[in-house]
Design a protein around this motif. Sequence first.
Motif, short mmCIF file in Angstrom:
data_model
loop_
_atom_site.label_atom_id
_atom_site.label_comp_id
_atom_site.label_asym_id
_atom_site.label_seq_id
_atom_site.Cartn_x
_atom_site.Cartn_y
_atom_site.Cartn_z
N SER A 612 0.85 -1.19 0.00
CA SER A 612 0.00 0.00 0.00
C SER A 612 0.89 1.24 0.00
O SER A 612 2.11 1.15 -0.14
CB SER A 612 -0.94 -0.01 1.22
N TYR A 613 0.25 2.41 0.15
CA TYR A 613 0.99 3.66 0.15
C TYR A 613 0.64 4.47 1.39
O TYR A 613 -0.51 4.45 1.86
CB TYR A 613 0.66 4.50 -1.10
N ASP A 614 1.62 5.18 1.90
CA ASP A 614 1.39 6.20 2.92
C ASP A 614 1.28 7.55 2.23
O ASP A 614 2.16 7.92 1.42
CB ASP A 614 2.55 6.23 3.93
N ILE A 615 0.22 8.28 2.52
CA ILE A 615 0.05 9.62 1.97
C ILE A 615 0.66 10.61 2.95
O ILE A 615 0.36 10.59 4.14
CB ILE A 615 -1.44 9.95 1.73
N VAL A 616 1.54 11.49 2.43
CA VAL A 616 2.28 12.42 3.27
C VAL A 616 2.06 13.84 2.75
O VAL A 616 2.04 14.07 1.53
CB VAL A 616 3.79 12.09 3.28
N TYR A 617 1.88 14.77 3.69
CA TYR A 617 1.76 16.20 3.34
C TYR A 617 2.97 16.93 3.91
O TYR A 617 3.34 16.74 5.08
CB TYR A 617 0.48 16.79 3.91
N HIS A 618 3.60 17.78 3.09
CA HIS A 618 4.76 18.55 3.51
C HIS A 618 4.47 20.04 3.36
O HIS A 618 3.79 20.46 2.40
CB HIS A 618 5.99 18.23 2.65
N THR A 619 4.98 20.84 4.29
CA THR A 619 4.97 22.29 4.11
C THR A 619 6.12 22.66 3.19
O THR A 619 7.26 22.24 3.40
CB THR A 619 5.14 23.00 5.46
N CYS A 620 5.81 23.42 2.17
CA CYS A 620 6.83 23.78 1.19
C CYS A 620 7.84 24.74 1.81
O CYS A 620 7.50 25.60 2.63
CB CYS A 620 6.19 24.42 -0.03
N VAL A 621 9.09 24.59 1.43
CA VAL A 621 10.18 25.42 1.91
C VAL A 621 10.79 26.14 0.72
O VAL A 621 11.28 25.49 -0.23
CB VAL A 621 11.25 24.57 2.63
N GLY A 623 9.37 27.53 -1.68
CA GLY A 623 8.69 27.19 -2.92
C GLY A 623 8.96 25.80 -3.43
O GLY A 623 8.51 25.46 -4.54
N ARG A 624 9.65 24.96 -2.66
CA ARG A 624 9.97 23.61 -3.10
C ARG A 624 9.35 22.58 -2.15
O ARG A 624 9.22 22.82 -0.96
CB ARG A 624 11.48 23.41 -3.17
N CYS A 625 9.00 21.42 -2.70
CA CYS A 625 8.43 20.32 -1.90
C CYS A 625 9.58 19.49 -1.34
O CYS A 625 10.35 18.89 -2.11
CB CYS A 625 7.53 19.46 -2.78
N PRO A 626 9.73 19.41 -0.01
CA PRO A 626 10.86 18.68 0.59
C PRO A 626 10.61 17.17 0.62
O PRO A 626 10.38 16.58 1.68
CB PRO A 626 10.94 19.27 1.99
N VAL A 627 10.66 16.53 -0.55
CA VAL A 627 10.39 15.10 -0.63
C VAL A 627 11.55 14.33 -0.01
O VAL A 627 12.71 14.77 -0.04
CB VAL A 627 10.17 14.66 -2.09
N GLU A 628 11.23 13.15 0.53
CA GLU A 628 12.22 12.25 1.08
C GLU A 628 12.44 11.10 0.12
O GLU A 628 11.62 10.87 -0.79
CB GLU A 628 11.76 11.74 2.45
N PRO A 629 13.52 10.35 0.30
CA PRO A 629 13.80 9.24 -0.62
C PRO A 629 12.63 8.27 -0.69
O PRO A 629 12.07 7.87 0.32
CB PRO A 629 15.04 8.57 0.00
N GLY A 630 12.25 7.90 -1.91
CA GLY A 630 11.16 6.96 -2.13
C GLY A 630 9.80 7.61 -2.28
O GLY A 630 8.83 6.92 -2.59
#
Length: 670
Positions: A612-621, A623-630
Amino acid sequence: MRSKRWWTGIVAASFALALQTGVACGDEAESMAEGRGSGQAAGQMIRSKFGSKDLLRQNILNPATSSGTPLRTLDDDTAFPGQMLFPSSKKFLEAFMQPGPTGDLATVIIGADLDFDGTTDYSYQVPFPVSGVCGNGVISCTPGTWSDCRRYIWQADPEGRICLQEDFYNRTGGCYCINSDCGSNLVWSNAKVVLQDLGGGIVGAMQQANSGFTVSDVNVEDTTIAYYGQDTTRTTGPDGTPSAASPVPPAQAAYLSAPLEIRDAAQNTVAAQSGDAKSLYSLVSGMGTGQQRNQCEIHKQVVIEEKTIHDVITPLGGTGSVQYCGPGCIDVVLGRIGDNYWSGNCTIFERDFRFYIHFPELIKSATIIRAKWDDYMQVWIGGEKAWSGPNDNFPPETGGACELNTNWNRNPNKDVTGYFRKHGEVQAKIRVSVTDKGEGFAFIRVRLKDNLCVSSITILDGCDALASRSDCTLQEEKVDGVYTYRNANPTSLAPLPSMRSIHQGNCSEDLLQDWWGKQRVYLCDAPAYDFSDAKTRFGQVVGSLHEDGTSACYQDALKVPGGWASTSESFDRMSLPVHDECEKACKTRKPRLDSQVVLAGHSEQFQTDTASYDIVYHTCVDGRCPVEPGEEILKDCQCLNEFAEAASIIQMLRLAGQDTICSDGIPKTP
């Protein structure tokens, strides 16, 4: 429109400041610009130190848990050791419960991390069904009934290993029934309360054994309660692991065995800080006057006093006396001691004596041990004839010879204890029928109990004022730790009578009471304040605001005797940055493999696909989305509104819960 809203807010804030300080608005553009710059610099400094999970771990968590990483000030000028002194654990205690078809708890499992190294090293499963829950134990009965019940109390050894021991001395308190004999669905309707009471009893026993166990957080989820905390009796070694040194309880642990000293300590602290305007007490004592939530207590105060022999019976007046004939021995003398002090011819003489019984509960027995008279005599107590001699005749009121030619001196040993069982004044008298010469008196010997301790119970009602107010409603009530009221509704739970051993001075007594203490929360109307004048002035200022490039002007309204006065005011504008209407965020997803294991089995036994998938919300820093590996970006930085999706998921979970929560064949609504 955006500029208009910003300026309206600024003028409103300036107007409020003027109300408080009395300073008129003027040319403050330069100061406002400096303040904005300082605020932006401080915000950027904090963001650079703690603006992400990695930065928090690097600058806060690692220094707090490791001696190799120092803690630094925001400007990095100063470094110092910041490691916590006490070993802690993410979770040092967890309790799980599962109701059975009869409403009893069929399963109760406890796991504990006793050495606070992050690993559960002790577990205990209650070996019988739980039919009732107490503040410090449980009750087990025949499932679904309240028959063949046995009480058990939580006990822990010095290491904190918990277990249940049968309570033969009725030391359990705050108990209530949870199975179907007392109502339907009691556990499911009060799951959080039941878990808190179970966990509270377990933690209380652990703290009784080791007062260094402190709780910093509690988390209740479905049928599980978890406790987080520290062991304040141990310090950490140089490598950050718990020290092997013998635990040393902190000074505050003394209150565990002497809780009555807490109130005196608090009063001493208040007395010490009340004269200091900068103390914590002075800063907070005036706050909260407009709050609607009010707490109060009702409790029973027990006073045990050791009395003396002189406190039990005291004379009030008449012919007679109260004499003391040894330890625990009192003689109440009726009449005048002597010989032949009366004369007559079938003449009746009466002598009254009044005395007061203060503590009838201390009297073991009362006996007429001696009577001396000539010719007939009666002893009356409390308006009733208690004894007569030498027979039932009493001439001239009855038949019989007036002169018996005998000076009687007898030991009747007549039990009159019943007349000494009431508190208050006692009226006694002797009546003597005399012919020729005669006399009359009697001794009543009162024996006292060996223990001269007297207890009294006073109810101290600290809720009377709130309960009498028509604008207050009861929201919560805990009686001896049992929630009898919650969310303004009764819970159908009630505490069982409990016994307490009271020790005061040389006296001790075991007292059984229906309840000992009540804690209540009332919701009351907040005090009404009149802001009509401020509203009038605020409306005048905001409604008249006008901007023209580099300045802004408005009409002010001032309260003067007889009405309002209007004045024209203006101030220079400062350039404001353009801000977004929201804090931008992004939405990502990250794959996960479900491998959870429960009592019934593991996830693969119940799911067709564990991926399955985990849905994650990030506050942009920046103007960029701070995505993590994967992680995969689903929605890039924007003003997100996911309310409809969240509401749909919650509704789906609620409906699914109705299909799965069932322990006795009756569907439950979560």
